[in-house]
Design a protein around this motif. Structure first.
Motif, PDB file in Angstrom:
ATOM      1  N   ILE A   1      -2.971  -0.097   2.772  1.00  0.00           N
ATOM      2  CA  ILE A   1      -3.686  -1.114   1.999  1.00  0.00           C
ATOM      3  C   ILE A   1      -3.392  -2.509   2.537  1.00  0.00           C
ATOM      4  O   ILE A   1      -4.296  -3.328   2.727  1.00  0.00           O
ATOM      5  CB  ILE A   1      -3.304  -1.010   0.504  1.00  0.00           C
ATOM      6  CG1 ILE A   1      -3.872   0.284  -0.095  1.00  0.00           C
ATOM      7  CG2 ILE A   1      -3.807  -2.220  -0.272  1.00  0.00           C
ATOM      8  CD1 ILE A   1      -3.368   0.584  -1.496  1.00  0.00           C
ATOM      9  N   ASN A   2      -2.119  -2.788   2.807  1.00  0.00           N
ATOM     10  CA  ASN A   2      -1.745  -4.127   3.258  1.00  0.00           C
ATOM     11  C   ASN A   2      -2.201  -4.413   4.681  1.00  0.00           C
ATOM     12  O   ASN A   2      -2.415  -5.573   5.055  1.00  0.00           O
ATOM     13  CB  ASN A   2      -0.237  -4.337   3.107  1.00  0.00           C
ATOM     14  CG  ASN A   2       0.163  -4.574   1.666  1.00  0.00           C
ATOM     15  OD1 ASN A   2      -0.668  -4.972   0.845  1.00  0.00           O
ATOM     16  ND2 ASN A   2       1.408  -4.330   1.331  1.00  0.00           N
ATOM     17  N   LYS A   3      -2.368  -3.370   5.480  1.00  0.00           N
ATOM     18  CA  LYS A   3      -2.958  -3.552   6.804  1.00  0.00           C
ATOM     19  C   LYS A   3      -4.391  -4.081   6.660  1.00  0.00           C
ATOM     20  O   LYS A   3      -4.808  -5.013   7.357  1.00  0.00           O
ATOM     21  CB  LYS A   3      -2.953  -2.226   7.560  1.00  0.00           C
ATOM     22  CG  LYS A   3      -3.686  -2.266   8.892  1.00  0.00           C
ATOM     23  CD  LYS A   3      -3.778  -0.860   9.468  1.00  0.00           C
ATOM     24  CE  LYS A   3      -4.741  -0.839  10.645  1.00  0.00           C
ATOM     25  NZ  LYS A   3      -4.944   0.521  11.166  1.00  0.00           N
ATOM     26  N   TYR A   4      -5.130  -3.484   5.734  1.00  0.00           N
ATOM     27  CA  TYR A   4      -6.504  -3.934   5.457  1.00  0.00           C
ATOM     28  C   TYR A   4      -6.504  -5.384   4.973  1.00  0.00           C
ATOM     29  O   TYR A   4      -7.304  -6.205   5.406  1.00  0.00           O
ATOM     30  CB  TYR A   4      -7.125  -3.004   4.412  1.00  0.00           C
ATOM     31  CG  TYR A   4      -8.485  -3.436   3.900  1.00  0.00           C
ATOM     32  CD1 TYR A   4      -9.655  -3.034   4.532  1.00  0.00           C
ATOM     33  CD2 TYR A   4      -8.586  -4.244   2.770  1.00  0.00           C
ATOM     34  CE1 TYR A   4     -10.902  -3.435   4.055  1.00  0.00           C
ATOM     35  CE2 TYR A   4      -9.824  -4.650   2.287  1.00  0.00           C
ATOM     36  CZ  TYR A   4     -10.982  -4.232   2.938  1.00  0.00           C
ATOM     37  OH  TYR A   4     -12.214  -4.631   2.467  1.00  0.00           O
ATOM     38  N   LYS A   5      -5.582  -5.685   4.060  1.00  0.00           N
ATOM     39  CA  LYS A   5      -5.535  -7.036   3.486  1.00  0.00           C
ATOM     40  C   LYS A   5      -5.125  -8.076   4.533  1.00  0.00           C
ATOM     41  O   LYS A   5      -5.606  -9.211   4.516  1.00  0.00           O
ATOM     42  CB  LYS A   5      -4.571  -7.058   2.292  1.00  0.00           C
ATOM     43  CG  LYS A   5      -5.089  -6.270   1.078  1.00  0.00           C
ATOM     44  CD  LYS A   5      -4.097  -6.292  -0.071  1.00  0.00           C
ATOM     45  CE  LYS A   5      -4.629  -5.547  -1.286  1.00  0.00           C
ATOM     46  NZ  LYS A   5      -5.769  -6.227  -1.923  1.00  0.00           N
ATOM     47  N   ALA A   6      -4.229  -7.661   5.448  1.00  0.00           N
ATOM     48  CA  ALA A   6      -3.783  -8.595   6.478  1.00  0.00           C
ATOM     49  C   ALA A   6      -4.947  -9.022   7.374  1.00  0.00           C
ATOM     50  O   ALA A   6      -5.042 -10.195   7.778  1.00  0.00           O
ATOM     51  CB  ALA A   6      -2.680  -7.956   7.319  1.00  0.00           C
ATOM     52  N   LYS A   7      -5.825  -8.087   7.675  1.00  0.00           N
ATOM     53  CA  LYS A   7      -6.978  -8.398   8.531  1.00  0.00           C
ATOM     54  C   LYS A   7      -7.903  -9.417   7.882  1.00  0.00           C
ATOM     55  O   LYS A   7      -8.629 -10.134   8.564  1.00  0.00           O
ATOM     56  CB  LYS A   7      -7.772  -7.116   8.822  1.00  0.00           C
ATOM     57  CG  LYS A   7      -7.095  -6.150   9.770  1.00  0.00           C
ATOM     58  CD  LYS A   7      -7.993  -4.925   9.973  1.00  0.00           C
ATOM     59  CE  LYS A   7      -7.361  -3.928  10.909  1.00  0.00           C
ATOM     60  NZ  LYS A   7      -8.205  -2.723  11.097  1.00  0.00           N
ATOM     61  N   ARG A   8      -7.878  -9.454   6.550  1.00  0.00           N
ATOM     62  CA  ARG A   8      -8.811 -10.307   5.809  1.00  0.00           C
ATOM     63  C   ARG A   8      -8.109 -11.468   5.112  1.00  0.00           C
ATOM     64  O   ARG A   8      -8.689 -12.118   4.245  1.00  0.00           O
ATOM     65  CB  ARG A   8      -9.585  -9.451   4.800  1.00  0.00           C
ATOM     66  CG  ARG A   8     -10.532  -8.485   5.506  1.00  0.00           C
ATOM     67  CD  ARG A   8     -10.866  -7.261   4.668  1.00  0.00           C
ATOM     68  NE  ARG A   8     -11.757  -6.380   5.396  1.00  0.00           N
ATOM     69  CZ  ARG A   8     -11.357  -5.520   6.339  1.00  0.00           C
ATOM     70  NH1 ARG A   8     -10.071  -5.440   6.639  1.00  0.00           N
ATOM     71  NH2 ARG A   8     -12.223  -4.743   6.977  1.00  0.00           N
ATOM     72  N   ASN A   9      -6.862 -11.697   5.482  1.00  0.00           N
ATOM     73  CA  ASN A   9      -6.079 -12.792   4.900  1.00  0.00           C
ATOM     74  C   ASN A   9      -6.026 -12.733   3.379  1.00  0.00           C
ATOM     75  O   ASN A   9      -6.088 -13.757   2.688  1.00  0.00           O
ATOM     76  CB  ASN A   9      -6.630 -14.155   5.349  1.00  0.00           C
ATOM     77  CG  ASN A   9      -6.459 -14.378   6.837  1.00  0.00           C
ATOM     78  OD1 ASN A   9      -5.409 -14.068   7.389  1.00  0.00           O
ATOM     79  ND2 ASN A   9      -7.499 -14.891   7.481  1.00  0.00           N
TER      80      ASN A   9
END
Length: 617
Positions: A320-328
Motif C-alpha cells: 500500500i505504501n509503495k503505491y502511496k509513495a509514487k503519488r506523494n
C-alpha cells in the motif's frame, strides 16, 4: 463425587498462534521429557493443521518429526492428538478421498492416537468420512463444532450438528472455540445439550485473545466437559491459550478434581520454549500477539491465524505504501491498516455466507477483506481480486455455506460465468494417489515407510518438491539471515529498518530504509538479502504480465495442471501461473492472446508487486 477434568497441552497450536513456525525435531525431542515430567497432561497435541507444511518450509522431513515427537508420549502413556481439516486434510485446499484415507493410515503408524476433525463450514458431509477413515486406521475420532458468534450460529444449530456426528459414530466431540469469542453461557448450554444427547467425551479448545476464555472454561466444565486445552508460558495468553497454572487453580477452587503440576518441570519447559524462541522462532513472533485485545471480538478472527496475520500485515502495508509513495500520498501505519482490515472483515463475512472463521475459511475471509482494502486504497473497486479457492467456497464446492450470499456476490459470479455447486464436495476432487505414485517412480523417490513420503507429496506437492530440491531450506536460512540482520540493525539504531520497493523512472528497486546510526555491515547484509529476493531482469519480447501482489511464484498449484512453457500459445483469460500469498494461491490470467516469450521467475521464487512474471507477444 468430584467431577474430574483433564488437561491437554496444545503445544503445536501454541506456536502457530504466536508466529509462523514450530520448533525443529531436535528441539521437540529435547522438550518432550520435560513436558512429561510436568505430570499434569493426559494429552498433548503433537501435529496436524499447518505443522507439516511448516516442517517442509524450513527443509525438514515432517514424517521423521512426527515419529520422533510422538514416541516419548506413547512410552509415558500420554495420548497424542492432531488437527485434521476434513475435506482439506492438512492444507488450505481440498484433498482427494484416497489421500485423506492414506493420511489416517500414516498418522496412526507414526504414533498419533486421536484425530480432531473440523470443517469451517460445519458441513457434516466433509467430516463424516473422516470418522470412518479414523476407525479403519484404529484411531479415536474426535469431531469438532467450530464456534463463532452470528445470528445463524445458535445453540440449536450446534446441537443439531453434534447429533449428526454422534449418530455417524464419532467417539468424542470437540468444542472448537478457535477465536475465543464463544460467550461463556452460550458454550455451557451447548455442552449440557450434547451431554443430554449422549454422555460422550467432550474436549474444549479456546483462545485467550478476546478475554472470554477463562470464564468459558469454567462454564463448560460445570456443564460436563471432560478435557480442556491449555497453553503455558511464555506462549500462553494473548492470541494463544489460557495457562495451565491458572486453569488448574481456578478449577481446583471450584471443586473439580484436577491434576497437580510439577512446577520445577514447568519452569524447565518454560525455559526451553524461550531458548527455542531465542534461537530463531522468535524472529517470526510479533510482540502484539502476546497481548490480549478486545478488538478481536468483532472480527472473530482465530488465534491460530493471528501469528501469520501480523507478518502478512507488514507485506501488505509495504504494498500500500509503495503505491502511496509514487503519488506523494501520506503513508498508512500498521495500526491503521489493522483497523481497516477488521472493519472490512465485518463487512465481508456476512456477505459471503457466514463461514466459521477457522482454517481455511478464516484465511479466505481475511484475504478477501485484505485484498479489498488494498484495492480500495489504490482507488480500485471492492471484490476486484478473488482467488480461485475463495471462489470454490463461495460457489459451494467446499461445502454448504451456513448463510445466504449477498446479491452483489451472486451477481459477480454470474457476470463471470461461474456456476454454483450443490452436490457432495468430495466429488469435485478425484483420487490422485496413482498419479503421485507414478511421479515418484519417475523421479526415483522412495514412497517411504508406511507410504508416508507418498502421502506427504500428495498432500503438499509444491512444498514437498521445494523440500526435496533443497530450495526450501536455502530460502528459509536466507530469510532467517535477513531477519537477524534487520533485528541487529534495529538494535543498533533504536529505529526500525524497512525493505521497500520504490519506482525510479519506471524501474522497480528494492531498497533498505533506515533511521539513525546504523551499523554499515549489518545494513549491507540486509540490502544483499533484499536484492536476492528480487527476480532477475526479464528476457524476451512482448507485453509484460505484472505481479498484482507480493508472494511466491508458482507455475502450477497441483500435479493435475500442466505448466505453461516458453513458446506456448495462450488465450486471454487463461490461467498462466499463480502467486501464493497469505496461504492462498491467486490465479494470474493472461490479459491478452499470444505466445509466451519469457517466464521471468522460478518456481517458489519470492515476487513483489509489479514484478514482471511473464512476457507474451
Amino acid at each position: 463425587m468430584e467431577k474430574e477434568v483433564k488437561f491437554s497441552l496444545v503445544f503445536r497450536d501454541m506456536w502457530q498462534s504466536a508466529g509462523k513456525y514450530v520448533p525443529r525435531v531436535d528441539q521437540l525431542v529435547k522438550v518432550a521429557p520435560a513436558i512429561i515430567e510436568m505430570g499434569c497432561f493426559a494429552r498433548v497435541e503433537t501435529n496436524g493443521g499447518g505443522f507439516e507444511q511448516v516442517n517442509l518450509l524450513f527443509g525438514e522431513n515432517p514424517n521423521k518429526a512426527v515419529r520422533e515427537w510422538t514416541k516419548p508420549f506413547h512410552e509415558a502413556g500420554i495420548q497424542t492428538h492432531m488437527l485434521d481439516r476434513a475435506l482439506n486434510g492438512l492444507r488450505m485446499s481440498p484433498v482427494p478421498a484416497d489421500v485423506r484415507k492414506l493420511f489416517y493410515k500414516v498418522k496412526k503408524a507414526q504414533g498419533t492416537d486421536i484425530t480432531r476433525t473440523f470443517c469451517g463450514l460445519n458441513d457434516v458431509r466433509n467430516i463424516i468420512p473422516s470418522i470412518g477413515y479414523a476407525h479403519e486406521a484404529g484411531m479415536i475420532s474426535q469431531c469438532s463444532l467450530c464456534i463463532t458468534y452470528s445470528p445463524i450460529h445458535t445453540v440449536e444449530y450446534y446441537l443439531n450438528i453434534a447429533k449428526q456426528l454422534i449418530d455417524a459414530g464419532c467417539d468424542e466431540i470437540c468444542i472448537k472455540d478457535m477465536a475465543g469469542i464463544g460467550r461463556p453461557a452460550f458454550l455451557g448450554k451447548i455442552v449440557a445439550g450434547i451431554k443430554q444427547i449422549k454422555d460422550i467425551t467432550i474436549q474444549y479448545h479456546s483462545h485467550a485473545g478476546p478475554g472470554f476464555n477463562m470464564a468459558s472454561i469454567l462454564e463448560v466444565c460445570k456443564a460436563g466437559c471432560d478435557y480442556v486445552d491449555v497453553g503455558m508460558e511464555p506462549l500462553s495468553w494473548g492470541t494463544g491459550h489460557a495457562d495451565v497454572i491458572s486453569v488448574q487453580a481456578m478449577l481446583k477452587d471450584a471443586g473439580f478434581k484436577v491434576p497437580e503440576i510439577n512446577m520445577q518441570a514447568y519452569m524447565k519447559v518454560r525455559s526451553m520454549i524461550q531458548e527455542f524462541m531465542d534461537d530463531f522462532l522468535g524472529l517470526y513472533i510479533s510482540p502484539k500477539n502476546r497481548l490480549m485485545n478486545s478488538l478481536l471480538i468483532a472480527p472473530g478472527l482465530p488465534g491460530g491465524m493471528m501469528g501469520s496475520l501480523m507478518a502478512d500485515l507488514e507485506t501488505n502495508l509495504e504494498s500500500i505504501n509503495k503505491y502511496k509513495a509514487k503519488r506523494n500520498l501520506p503513508f498508512m501505519t500498521q495500526d491503521e491498516l489493522l483497523i481497516k482490515l477488521f472493519d472490512e472483515v465485518a463487512y465481508v463475512w456476512p456477505r459471503v455466507g457466514y463461514p466459521c472463521l477457522v482454517t481455511p475459511f478464516s484465511q479466505y475471509v481475511k484475504n478477501l477483506a485484505m485484498m479489498n482494502v488494498i484495492q480500495m486504497e489504490k482507488g480500485k473497486e471492492r471484490w476486484g481480486m478473488i482467488a480461485d479457492d475463495i471462489w470454490d467456497m463461495i460457489l459451494g464446492k467446499a461445502g454448504q455455506l451456513p448463510g445466504p450470499l449477498a446479491p452483489e456476490i451472486v451477481e459477480k459470479a454470474k457476470r463471470e460465468g461461474r456456476k454454483f455447486f450443490t452436490g457432495n464436495p468430495q466429488d469435485n476432487y478425484p483420487d490422485a494417489l496413482e498419479k503421485y505414485t507414478q511421479m515418484m517412480w519417475e523421479k526415483k523417490w522412495d514412497k517411504g515407510q508406511d507410504d508416508e513420503e507418498l502421502f506427504e507429496y500428495a498432500m503438499h506437492p509444491a512444498q514437498y518438491e521445494a523440500y526435496k530440491s533443497g530450495k526450501a531450506k536455502a530460502d528459509f536460512l536466507e530469510d532467517v539471515k535477513k531477519r537477524r540482520a534487520e533485528q541487529e540493525a534495529t538494535h543498533v539504531s533504536n529505529e526500525p529498518t524497512k525493505v521497500l520497493t520504490v519506482d525510479v523512472n519506471g524501474q522497480a528497486y528494492r531498497v533498505t530504509v533506515a533511521y539513525g546510526d546504523v551499523n554499515p555491515e549489518v545494513l549491507a547484509t540486509t540490502q544483499a538479502g533484499a536484492a536476492a529476493a528480487s527476480p532477475a531482469a526479464p528476457a524476451g519480447e512482448g507485453k509484460d504480465i505484472l505481479c498484482p501482489l507480493e508472494g511466491k511464484f508458482f507455475l502450477v498449484k497441483n500435479a493435475n495442471e500442466t505448466p505453461v512453457k516458453v513458446g506456448d500459445k495462450v488465450n486471454e483469460g487463461d490461467v498462466i501461473c499463480y502467486v501464493e500469498a497469505m496461504k492462498t494461491y491467486n490465479a494470474i490470467r493472461a490479459e491478452f492472446t499470444g505466445t509466451v516469450t519469457a517466464i521471468c521467475a522460478n518456481q517458489g521464487d519470492a515476487v513483489s508487486e509489479d514484478d514482471v512474471l511473464m512476457k507474451i507477444l
